[in-house]
Design an enzyme around this catalytic site. Structure first.
Site, short mmCIF file in Angstrom:
data_model
loop_
_atom_site.label_atom_id
_atom_site.label_comp_id
_atom_site.label_asym_id
_atom_site.label_seq_id
_atom_site.Cartn_x
_atom_site.Cartn_y
_atom_site.Cartn_z
N GLU A 211 2.19 1.86 -3.42
CA GLU A 211 1.16 2.38 -4.39
C GLU A 211 1.09 3.89 -4.13
OE1 GLU A 211 -3.25 3.25 -3.38
OE2 GLU A 211 -3.04 1.27 -3.15
N HIS A 212 1.16 4.62 -2.85
CA HIS A 212 1.19 5.65 -2.47
C HIS A 212 2.39 6.66 -3.05
CE1 HIS A 212 -2.04 6.71 0.58
NE2 HIS A 212 -2.26 5.63 0.42
N HIS B 2 0.89 -1.27 0.25
CA HIS B 2 0.09 0.04 0.06
C HIS B 2 0.87 1.40 -0.08
CE1 HIS B 2 -3.12 2.59 2.21
NE2 HIS B 2 -3.43 2.69 1.10
N GLU C 251 -4.66 7.54 7.62
CA GLU C 251 -5.71 6.70 7.11
C GLU C 251 -5.81 5.51 8.19
OE1 GLU C 251 -4.68 5.09 3.39
OE2 GLU C 251 -4.88 6.70 2.28
#
Length: 780
Positions: A52-53, A49, A130
């Site tokens: 991806e960022h 993740h 998040e």
């Protein structure tokens, strides 16, 4: 107009699917990497993740200001990514002219991300924000608790999102793992690229070959096979009125994903003789859904969620579910699969470019159930039913053919449009996408409880229409009700006819009040849901006592006034629609545009949530100037508040039209800053605007091109026409708006920014905290 496909493999191993769909106006790309959160070292939860960022932060060739996200936003497109357990997907949709530039940026960033440590540290804080929101969200925690039923040895039961502590950026071992993960999986043999658009297959292939060649060469890597999914039979859980049931299967044959989609389609169908109909006839069910939570290497986890009424019994509901599954397993699927083929054909026909690209990247085209998938479905059902309760032999039946999937021929019998309807030419009939808006203004004190009755009455039609790719929405905002129906024009006419009959005479079952409560959305989404109501500024009427009945509906319609809009219909279908709309209840009458007071109004929406959220709407009557201003500041606002100040991960600014009002919308959700602090940051950003704006002709030209009908989605064109009508400009045209955008000079743009800063046309701020000072008209 059917689409055509081409498959090829580039020299670097990249698998490519090209789809020429002549009905599309935009083009889209989706890249699927065969690696996800379960492919990373367990000690570095969230690494996939995190990568991806990082890819969205730009690199040496395409720095942040010119990287994928900013580029797509400048061209009026959409872009996003998703990290799942065993895959990571990146996707965008843009006007045709921007496709080459967007695809080049996407492939470049996939191939050569920047691993700059300061950037990693800033982005890790976004990941941590998040994580905080996830840890405080009741829905997210309930979902995580469900996954704890998986085996402790299986990665599905582990934490995967990542946070400040699982991503030790300064660690040499972490940096090695991060770059190794990228080198191992972000290469041609482990990736699939899908392109869809109106361009020819040869043109799409040239785009794919040029941009895709930047991906490193490689071969396919077998991802590690996971351990057993569950250690013991899964028990249902009942939390209040919500029943959650997990169905786990192992060692399934190929075709499992298609088999699950076929099963979910019919399990959630609302036809008479189906599961939902049986539960609702007994008064047991408020809502029902089924979705796959996980599927990989022959394993799958299906989630059945039923919101039950007070009169229900969870055990009986579960028994009926397994009884239906047993009936379905033993049924003859031949005719049902023919109907499914029609459903899939309609889905493909109405899909956006992005829908098509993402389906192709997942290797799940819109097709009927094949022999391989049929065998997988029978195996799946055998396994699910192996330890199920005994049969009750309820009189089930399979769903009949869906009339909304037919395309009836419309006779060209002239019928004038009703007096309250505007027929807009903005969406050409060749788009094969019709849209109807109907809006009533109501004075009845019973409008809120009656809306609940009518919305419940429309639910079966809404679900059947959705199966035929027709969207039906019925919304209440202050004194207004609005019905919107869109999709294949001939089917829209059929749905509107039935909807109007339902609105006049709701079914007897609709009068039973719903008892289930909706789950609390994240704070910023809750504010977005409240914005139209607060913009209208109407207080809810005092509810009279007594029982509602049909005479109350009749009385409400007797004093209602309506206006409407239709666009996208050819002449025969428009005539059929005109005949259907003769039955619109109420009296046709143009409605006054919603007026926003030129004051600063602060609305505190309680109860306060675990995170602070602010939504600021700033009306601006000059649409061309407001759009250009929004175009200028979207990237810098995101850069300042999300990247530099790191207020949170939910940060955005955009031009919006609501209830006929144009303006700029700013939104921030933060785990640390208070509403007053968030507003201070927004004001400081706006204060610098008038001195930094210029009249760049290229920016004006780019925005004007986005406002061309051929570049906008069909939904955007219809919504713009409707908002123009609500603002009192039913004859507005996109061509005039484009021309006006090109005339906005620097002085006018800076004056617009100054008007915005001084709130000369008002500000409406929604927040889950109190107003920061006395210069607000504050209410709770």
């Amino acid at each position: 107009m059917p689409s055509t496909l081409r498959h090829l493999t580039l020299d670097n191993g990249l698998q490519v699917t090209l789809r020429h769909a002549p009905q599309l106006k935009r083009c889209a790309a989706a890249v699927r990497v065969m690696a996800g959160s379960h492919d990373t070292p367990r000690r570095y939860a969230g690494l996939a993740h995190f990568l991806e960022h990082l890819l969205f932060l730009g690199n040496e060739r395409f720095p942040l200001d010119d990287a994928l996200m900013r580029y797509v936003q400048r061209h009026g497109g959409q872009v996003n990514a998703s990290t799942r357990e065993r895959t990571t997907e990146y996707f965008f949709e843009v006007p045709q002219a921007a496709c080459a530039g967007a695809l080049e940026r996407l492939c470049e960033l996939l191939a050569r991300p920047s691993f700059d440590i300061p950037r990693q540290l800033r982005e890790r804080e976004v990941i941590h924000a998040e994580f905080i929101a996830w840890s405080r969200n009741a829905q997210a925690q309930a979902h995580f608790a469900l996954l704890q039923q998986a085996s402790v040895r299986h990665p599905l039961s582990a934490f995967q999102a990542g946070n400040r502590f699982s991503l030790p950026v300064h660690s040499h071992d972490f940096q090695t793992a991060l770059q190794h993960f990228h080198q191992r999986y972000y290469q041609g043999g482990q990736m699939r690229l899908s392109l869809s658009g109106p361009q020819s297959l040869d043109d799409l292939q040239a785009l794919a070959q040029h941009a895709g060649s930047s991906i490193a060469s490689g071969t396919s890597i077998a991802q590690a096979t996971p351990p057993a999914l569950v250690d013991q039979p899964l028990a249902p859980t009942l939390n209040g009125q919500q029943l959650d049931l997990l169905l786990a299967v192992e060692r399934q044959p190929a075709g499992l994903d298609q088999a699950i989609e076929f099963l979910v389609t019919w399990l959630t169908d609302t036809h008479a003789g189906g599961l939902q109909a049986a539960l609702r006839q007994r008064g047991w069910l408020e809502a029902f859904e089924c979705s796959p939570l996980y599927s990989f290497a022959g394993q799958a986890l299906l989630h059945v969620r039923a919101t039950l009424s007070d009169a229900s019994n969870a055990g009986q509901v579960q028994a009926l579910l397994f009884d239906w599954l047993r009936f379905f397993r033993d049924a003859d699927w031949r005719l049902l699969n023919q109907e499914y083929a029609r459903v899939q054909q309609r889905r493909e026909q109405t899909a956006t470019a992005l829908d098509l690209a993402r389906r192709d990247s997942s290797a799940q085209p819109y097709l009927a159930l094949g022999a391989e998938a049929e065998a997988a479905l029978r195996t799946l059902l055998d396994d699910v039913l192996e330890h199920s309760p005994p049969a009750h032999e309820h009189p089930w039946c399979l769903p009949p053919a869906q009339p909304l999937l037919d395309v009836p021929r419309s006779e060209l019998t002239f019928t004038p449009a009703p007096a309250g309807l505007v027929v807009s030419p903005l969406l050409p009939a060749q788009r094969q996408h019709g849209v109807v808006y109907l809006r009533w203004q109501l004075a009845s004190a019973l409008r809120n409880p009656l809306w609940q009755v009518l919305d419940q009455a429309l639910r079966p039609l809404r679900e059947r229409a959705g199966r035929a790719a027709i969207e039906l929405r019925f919304e209440a905002t202050g004194p207004f009700w609005q019905l919107r129906c869109s999709g294949i024009p001939s089917a829209v006419v059929m749905v509107v006819m039935e909807a109007l009959e339902t609105l006049r005479r709701p079914s007897p079952a609709s009068w039973t009040p719903k008892t289930a409560s909706e789950p609390e959305p994240m704070p910023i989404r809750a504010l977005l849901g409240q914005l139209p109501e607060q913009l209208v500024g109407q207080s809810k009427p005092t509810l009279p006592t007594g029982t509602l009945n049909q005479s109350d509906v009749d009385a409400l319609w007797a004093h209602a006034h309506w206006q409407g809009l239709a666009t996208g219909f050819d002449e025969p279908t428009q005539q059929a629609l005109n005949r259907a709309l003769q039955a619109v209840p109420g009296h046709p009458q143009a409605q006054r545009p919603v007026a926003v007071e030129p004051v600063r109004r602060w609305q505190t929406l309680l109860p306060p949530a675990s995170e602070h959220a602010v939504l600021l709407f700033c009306p601006l009557a000059d649409e061309a100037c407001a759009r250009l201003l929004a175009h200028h500041i979207q990237g810098p606002f995101y850069q300042r508040l999300r990247v530099e100040l790191q207020l949170g991960y939910a940060v955005f600014s955009a031009f919006r039209q609501l209830q006929g009002c144009s303006g700029l919308l700013f939104g921030v959700q933060s785990p640390s800053a208070t509403p007053a602090q968030i507003l201070t940051h927004i004001r400081e950003f706006l204060a610098a605007l008038p001195h930094t704006l210029d009249g760049n002709a290229d920016i004006r030209q780019a925005l004007a091109e986005q406002l061309d009908e051929a570049s906008m989605s069909n939904a955007e064109v219809a919504e713009w026409a409707w908002q123009a009508q609500l603002s009192g400009r039913p004859q507005a045209s996109l061509e005039r708006l484009q021309a006006t955008v090109l005339t906005v000079d620097q002085a006018r743009l800076r004056q617009c920014a100054e008007d915005l800063l001084q709130a000369r046309q008002g500000w409406l701020c929604l927040a889950n905290g109190p107003a920061p000072s006395d210069d607000w008209q504050a209410t709770t």
